[in-house]
Design an enzyme around this catalytic site. Structure first.
Site, PDB file in Angstrom:
ATOM      1  N   ASP A  55      38.654  41.544  38.717  1.00  0.00           N
ATOM      2  CA  ASP A  55      38.342  40.514  37.732  1.00  0.00           C
ATOM      3  C   ASP A  55      37.155  40.956  36.866  1.00  0.00           C
ATOM      4  O   ASP A  55      36.363  41.805  37.285  1.00  0.00           O
ATOM      5  CB  ASP A  55      37.961  39.202  38.429  1.00  0.00           C
TER       6      ASP A  55
HETATM    7  N1  URA Z   1      40.162  39.287  44.570  1.00  0.00           N
HETATM    8  C1  URA Z   1      39.626  38.543  43.594  1.00  0.00           C
HETATM    9  O1  URA Z   1      39.589  37.333  43.679  1.00  0.00           O
HETATM   10  N2  URA Z   1      39.135  39.177  42.518  1.00  0.00           N
HETATM   11  C2  URA Z   1      39.107  40.526  42.398  1.00  0.00           C
HETATM   12  O2  URA Z   1      38.612  41.047  41.395  1.00  0.00           O
HETATM   13  C3  URA Z   1      39.664  41.286  43.429  1.00  0.00           C
HETATM   14  C4  URA Z   1      40.193  40.647  44.506  1.00  0.00           C
END
Ligand code: URA
Length: 241
Positions: free
Chosen positions: A103
């Site tokens: 993310d």
């Molecule tokens: N899980 C999440 O919620 N975000 C990420 O970036 C990776 C795994």
């Protein structure tokens, strides 16, 4: 492959700059001076040298990045900076892409490569490549959460996750945890905690398969994988075929 493309890919400048090198008789193929940029060369069997130095041609690039927050795990984006924008032009020449997504606000280990086969293997749900995350959680993480994650929890869309291994590093009003999962559903870690009524406030990926984040890398920094790291990743993938 055209000689000028090969030399540009290997960091000898733009095609125009490569032309200058050729003009200066700096380039040889199997010991013979070449001046024609468009000549085709097979780097597997022919030896290309520049000023007498043999050019070791590589087709693939493998980079480990400590992804900073605020940057998108994509090759291009209309609004935000991408992880590819953080690479130097030489690395960008290889047209690499991030293996999977973190993310925008997530930090940590991101593999960037142009090796589609390796990427495919690492991302394939069939391969069950474990990914370990470190997170700060708003709320007290409990033994019940460990059990729930072990059994699998139901996400907001009804999907029930595969078993995850949750380790509590510190429990309190803000908890510190490590979570290892073998899937990569969208926002998976955040949604797993939401399913037990808690919120992830900081998330960092520590490892992916055998690849462990080099803690010497500052946020936004990257380096090439070592031969051992690459061999281990490729080996892991083979075993699970
Ligand atoms: N899980 C999440 O919620 N975000 C990420 O970036 C990776 C795994």
């Amino acid at each position: 492959m055209r000689l000028d493309k090969l030399l540009a890919n290997m960091g000898f400048g733009s095609r125009k700059e490569v032309k200058q090198l050729l003009k200066q008789k700096a380039v040889t193929i199997d010991g013979e001076v070449v001046k024609d940029a468009s000549i085709h060369v097979n780097p597997e069997v022919q030896q290309v040298s520049v000023y007498g130095e043999v050019v070791q041609y590589t087709e693939f690039i493998y980079l480990m990045m400590n992804k900073p927050p605020g940057v998108i795990s994509a090759t291009e984006d209309n609004y935000d900076q991408t992880v590819i924008d953080l690479l130097d032009p030489l690395a960008q020449h290889f047209k690499p892409f991030p293996v999977g997504r973190l993310d925008k606000d997530t930090e940590g280990l991101l593999l960037i490569t142009n090796d589609g086969q390796l990427a495919h293997n690492l991302l394939s749900p069939k391969k069950h490549v474990p990914k370990t995350y470190y997170a700060l959680i708003d709320g007290e993480v409990t033994e019940e959460d460990i059990e729930a994650f072990k059994l699998g929890v139901e996400l907001d869309d009804g999907y029930v996750t595969k078993p995850g291994e949750l380790v509590i590093l510190k429990s309190g009003s803000t908890s510190e945890i490590e979570l290892t999962i073998q899937e990569g559903k969208f926002h998976q870690v955040k949604r797993m905690f939401e399913s037990v009524g808690k919120k992830v406030t900081y998330l960092k990926r520590l490892s992916m398969g055998s690849l462990v984040l080099d803690e010497n890398l500052e946020l936004g920094e990257y380096r090439e994988l070592t031969e051992e790291e690459l061999a281990s990743l490729q080996q892991n993938n083979k075993k699970k075929e």
